[in-house]
Design a protein around this motif. Structure first.
Motif, PDB file in Angstrom:
ATOM      1  N   LYS A 149      27.607 -17.529  19.567  1.00  0.00           N
ATOM      2  CA  LYS A 149      28.344 -17.016  20.814  1.00  0.00           C
ATOM      3  C   LYS A 149      29.230 -17.883  21.277  1.00  0.00           C
ATOM      4  CE  LYS A 149      26.712 -16.474  25.563  1.00  0.00           C
ATOM      5  NZ  LYS A 149      25.661 -16.541  26.341  1.00  0.00           N
ATOM      6  N   VAL A 150      30.474 -17.426  21.404  1.00  0.00           N
ATOM      7  CA  VAL A 150      31.371 -18.176  21.938  1.00  0.00           C
ATOM      8  C   VAL A 150      31.627 -18.248  23.497  1.00  0.00           C
ATOM      9  CG1 VAL A 150      34.117 -18.118  22.159  1.00  0.00           C
ATOM     10  CG2 VAL A 150      32.976 -17.301  20.066  1.00  0.00           C
ATOM     11  N   ASP A 151      31.286 -17.298  24.460  1.00  0.00           N
ATOM     12  CA  ASP A 151      31.482 -17.248  25.618  1.00  0.00           C
ATOM     13  C   ASP A 151      30.818 -15.882  26.216  1.00  0.00           C
ATOM     14  OD1 ASP A 151      31.859 -18.061  28.310  1.00  0.00           O
ATOM     15  OD2 ASP A 151      33.856 -18.008  28.316  1.00  0.00           O
ATOM     16  N   SER A 152      30.481 -15.851  27.405  1.00  0.00           N
ATOM     17  CA  SER A 152      29.942 -14.599  28.160  1.00  0.00           C
ATOM     18  C   SER A 152      30.697 -14.493  29.547  1.00  0.00           C
ATOM     19  CB  SER A 152      28.567 -14.500  28.407  1.00  0.00           C
ATOM     20  OG  SER A 152      27.871 -15.528  28.858  1.00  0.00           O
ATOM     21  N   VAL A 153      31.232 -13.498  29.991  1.00  0.00           N
ATOM     22  CA  VAL A 153      31.578 -13.112  31.240  1.00  0.00           C
ATOM     23  C   VAL A 153      30.936 -11.763  32.040  1.00  0.00           C
ATOM     24  CG1 VAL A 153      33.902 -14.199  30.757  1.00  0.00           C
ATOM     25  CG2 VAL A 153      33.395 -11.843  30.544  1.00  0.00           C
ATOM     26  N   ILE A 154      31.251 -11.716  33.305  1.00  0.00           N
ATOM     27  CA  ILE A 154      30.900 -10.700  34.128  1.00  0.00           C
ATOM     28  C   ILE A 154      32.212  -9.820  34.336  1.00  0.00           C
ATOM     29  CG2 ILE A 154      29.611  -9.715  36.157  1.00  0.00           C
ATOM     30  CD1 ILE A 154      27.783 -11.019  33.959  1.00  0.00           C
ATOM     31  N   ASP A 163      36.407  -3.534  38.751  1.00  0.00           N
ATOM     32  CA  ASP A 163      37.271  -2.547  38.039  1.00  0.00           C
ATOM     33  C   ASP A 163      37.188  -2.667  36.511  1.00  0.00           C
ATOM     34  OD1 ASP A 163      38.663  -4.916  37.367  1.00  0.00           O
ATOM     35  OD2 ASP A 163      40.833  -4.052  37.789  1.00  0.00           O
ATOM     36  N   GLY A 164      36.123  -3.709  35.898  1.00  0.00           N
ATOM     37  CA  GLY A 164      35.805  -3.746  34.719  1.00  0.00           C
ATOM     38  C   GLY A 164      36.612  -4.615  34.069  1.00  0.00           C
ATOM     39  N   SER A 165      37.444  -5.455  34.616  1.00  0.00           N
ATOM     40  CA  SER A 165      38.381  -6.438  33.903  1.00  0.00           C
ATOM     41  C   SER A 165      37.623  -7.543  33.649  1.00  0.00           C
ATOM     42  CB  SER A 165      39.792  -6.870  34.858  1.00  0.00           C
ATOM     43  OG  SER A 165      40.209  -5.890  35.598  1.00  0.00           O
ATOM     44  N   PHE A 166      38.101  -8.336  32.432  1.00  0.00           N
ATOM     45  CA  PHE A 166      37.610  -9.563  31.900  1.00  0.00           C
ATOM     46  C   PHE A 166      38.671 -10.478  31.280  1.00  0.00           C
ATOM     47  CE2 PHE A 166      37.131  -6.138  28.684  1.00  0.00           C
ATOM     48  CZ  PHE A 166      37.210  -6.815  27.359  1.00  0.00           C
ATOM     49  N   SER A 167      38.231 -11.228  30.846  1.00  0.00           N
ATOM     50  CA  SER A 167      38.996 -12.430  30.084  1.00  0.00           C
ATOM     51  C   SER A 167      38.238 -13.478  29.489  1.00  0.00           C
ATOM     52  CB  SER A 167      40.156 -12.838  30.812  1.00  0.00           C
ATOM     53  OG  SER A 167      39.688 -13.748  31.611  1.00  0.00           O
ATOM     54  N   PHE A 168      38.928 -14.013  28.217  1.00  0.00           N
ATOM     55  CA  PHE A 168      38.165 -14.821  27.438  1.00  0.00           C
ATOM     56  C   PHE A 168      39.376 -15.710  26.984  1.00  0.00           C
ATOM     57  CE2 PHE A 168      34.897 -11.631  26.790  1.00  0.00           C
ATOM     58  CZ  PHE A 168      33.647 -12.260  26.895  1.00  0.00           C
ATOM     59  N   ASP A 169      39.055 -17.185  27.136  1.00  0.00           N
ATOM     60  CA  ASP A 169      40.152 -17.992  26.535  1.00  0.00           C
ATOM     61  C   ASP A 169      39.042 -19.147  25.818  1.00  0.00           C
ATOM     62  OD1 ASP A 169      42.552 -17.687  28.103  1.00  0.00           O
ATOM     63  OD2 ASP A 169      41.063 -17.794  29.988  1.00  0.00           O
ATOM     64  N   MET A 176      32.289  -0.373  32.273  1.00  0.00           N
ATOM     65  CA  MET A 176      31.711  -1.948  32.369  1.00  0.00           C
ATOM     66  C   MET A 176      31.710  -2.508  33.378  1.00  0.00           C
ATOM     67  SD  MET A 176      30.014  -0.938  29.492  1.00  0.00           S
ATOM     68  CE  MET A 176      29.146  -2.483  29.528  1.00  0.00           C
ATOM     69  N   ALA A 177      32.119  -1.945  34.698  1.00  0.00           N
ATOM     70  CA  ALA A 177      32.330  -2.863  35.762  1.00  0.00           C
ATOM     71  C   ALA A 177      31.063  -3.439  36.167  1.00  0.00           C
ATOM     72  CB  ALA A 177      32.831  -1.834  37.033  1.00  0.00           C
ATOM     73  N   GLY A 178      30.979  -4.845  36.428  1.00  0.00           N
ATOM     74  CA  GLY A 178      30.017  -5.683  36.925  1.00  0.00           C
ATOM     75  C   GLY A 178      28.883  -5.903  35.832  1.00  0.00           C
ATOM     76  N   GLN A 179      29.354  -5.509  34.555  1.00  0.00           N
ATOM     77  CA  GLN A 179      28.494  -5.891  33.448  1.00  0.00           C
ATOM     78  C   GLN A 179      28.812  -6.933  32.890  1.00  0.00           C
ATOM     79  OE1 GLN A 179      25.666  -3.555  32.721  1.00  0.00           O
ATOM     80  NE2 GLN A 179      26.397  -2.599  34.958  1.00  0.00           N
ATOM     81  N   LYS A 180      27.709  -7.548  31.921  1.00  0.00           N
ATOM     82  CA  LYS A 180      27.831  -8.656  31.178  1.00  0.00           C
ATOM     83  C   LYS A 180      28.876  -8.491  29.759  1.00  0.00           C
ATOM     84  CE  LYS A 180      25.479 -12.722  29.291  1.00  0.00           C
ATOM     85  NZ  LYS A 180      24.302 -13.488  29.193  1.00  0.00           N
TER      86      LYS A 180
END
Length: 394
Positions: A57-62, A66-72, A40-44
């Protein structure tokens, strides 16, 4: 001197507010989700919360390269969350306040091949959905065999074999889900699984499986007494209990020896048939639907009984709980049903369902004597067949 005192007081107030602010920030129950999906690299990626009535909806990130993401985010109570991906797949999670989840995979999210830590219930959900997905794959393959065989001469034989395997898959999924709930007592995942569907049908029946609903309610109310999801389930259990109490009253009025309720319904040509007009003959009131393999098999079994006893004063009053007239009429024609066939085409919403306390599992039978009194009832064909045979021995 006064200026010094004011300055000291002002400084103390500033420090006090700062401490309060720090304390307030420390008390906020912050949850985090950190992950990496190489595919999912570069994907929403969208994080949503499942509330009682809707999805928020809580949040969204790109995701990074390397496909890494995080939500706080703040999780005010234990709840259900979903990670939605651009390929249409999603992952269901259970998150507690202060949870620190980590989820990683080099495969696409829809493959369910990911590693997760930080919440035991989320791990349980993954294990459950992996096993369920395997059965769903088999189920879909068999349905494809069914539809690809409709033109064959031996279609009916193929249909019977496929139906048998499909029923077994549904039964296996029921047993698997029930044992999963019982073996993981106190898991928040139970709230999701008790409402889960398999093959487009609910796995559990709220009335027939009421003991499982009560089990979940008793355990989770102790563990999460103020949780909105648990309270919603608790209220539902109370409603089911009240409905079952009402049904018991109806059931008493439908016991052996009691008069069968009178109904009047139309046949396929619009001609009305009143059940009470059949007094003087022993009558089998038969509830069925055209799309049920069990009902279609019962149609053929009942033909033998009808032929054996109709000259002795036996009649069948078959009530279809179909919605579509075409499917009902086609089934009557294809199965060669020559007895009284009626329906209001209201399906399970028909008033006769409540009047006769008909369960969701069909077929269902009421066998009545010549005076219109109930002799036997139930969903087991063998028992009804035996009751009819014994009645005509006398």
């Amino acid at each position: 001197m006064k200026k010094k005192i004011l300055a000291v007081c002002s400084l103390m107030l500033i420090i006090g507010f700062a401490l309060i602010s720090c304390t307030s920030n420390d008390d906020r129950r912050q949850s985090t989700i950190k992950g990496r999906f190489g595919a999912m690299a570069g994907q929403k990626i969208v994080l949503q919360q499942l509330t009682i009535n809707n999805m928020i909806k809580v949040d969204s990130v790109i995701a990074s390269t390397d496909g890494s993401f995080s939500f706080d985010f703040q999780a005010e109570e234990t709840g259900f969350y979903m990670l939605h991906f651009t390929d249409g797949s999603f992952i269901t999670l259970i998150i507690n306040p202060d949870d620190k989840l980590e989820i990683t995979s080099d495969a696409a999210p829809g493959s369910m091949q990911y590693q997760i830590s930080g919440n035991e219930d989320s791990q349980l959900l993954q294990n459950y959905f992996v096993k369920t997905a395997e059965r769903e794959t088999v189920f879909d393959s068999l349905r494809e065999v069914f539809f690809n065989s409709t033109h064959l001469e031996n279609f009916y034989a193929v249909k019977l074999n496929v139906d048998s395997v499909l029923r077994q898959l549904v039964e296996d999924q029921y047993s698997f889900t029930k044992n999963f709930i019982l073996n993981n007592s106190g898991s928040f995942a139970s709230l999701l699984l008790i409402n889960h569907r398999f093959a487009n049908q609910p796995i559990f029946d709220r009335e027939q499986d009421f003991d499982i609903y009560c089990f979940i309610d008793s355990v989770l109310m102790k563990k999460y007494p103020d949780n909105s999801h648990v309270l919603e389930h608790h209220n539902r259990v109370s409603e089911i209990k009240e409905r079952l109490t009402d049904q018991r009253v109806i059931e008493e009025s439908l016991s052996a020896g009691r008069p069968v309720p009178d109904i009047i319904l139309n046949d396929a040509d619009g001609v009305s048939f009143r059940l009470s007009d059949l007094k003087g003959r022993a009558v089998l009131v038969y509830f069925w639907v055209s799309w049920s393999p069990l009902c279609r098999a019962a149609n053929h079994q009942l033909k033998d009984i009808y032929n054996d006893y109709r000259d002795s004063g036996f009649e069948i009053y078959a009530v279809s709980l179909d919605h579509q007239a075409r499917y009902w009429k086609d089934a009557v024609r294809l199965d060669g049903l020559t007895w009284i066939n009626v329906s209001d085409l209201n399906g399970i919403s028909s008033p006769v369902v409540t009047l006769f306390n008909i369960p969701q599992d069909l077929p269902y039978y009421y066998f009545c004597n010549e005076e219109g009194a109930i002799v036997a009832k139930g969903k087991k064909f063998g028992e009804i067949k035996k009751a009819i045979a014994e009645y005509f021995k006398h």
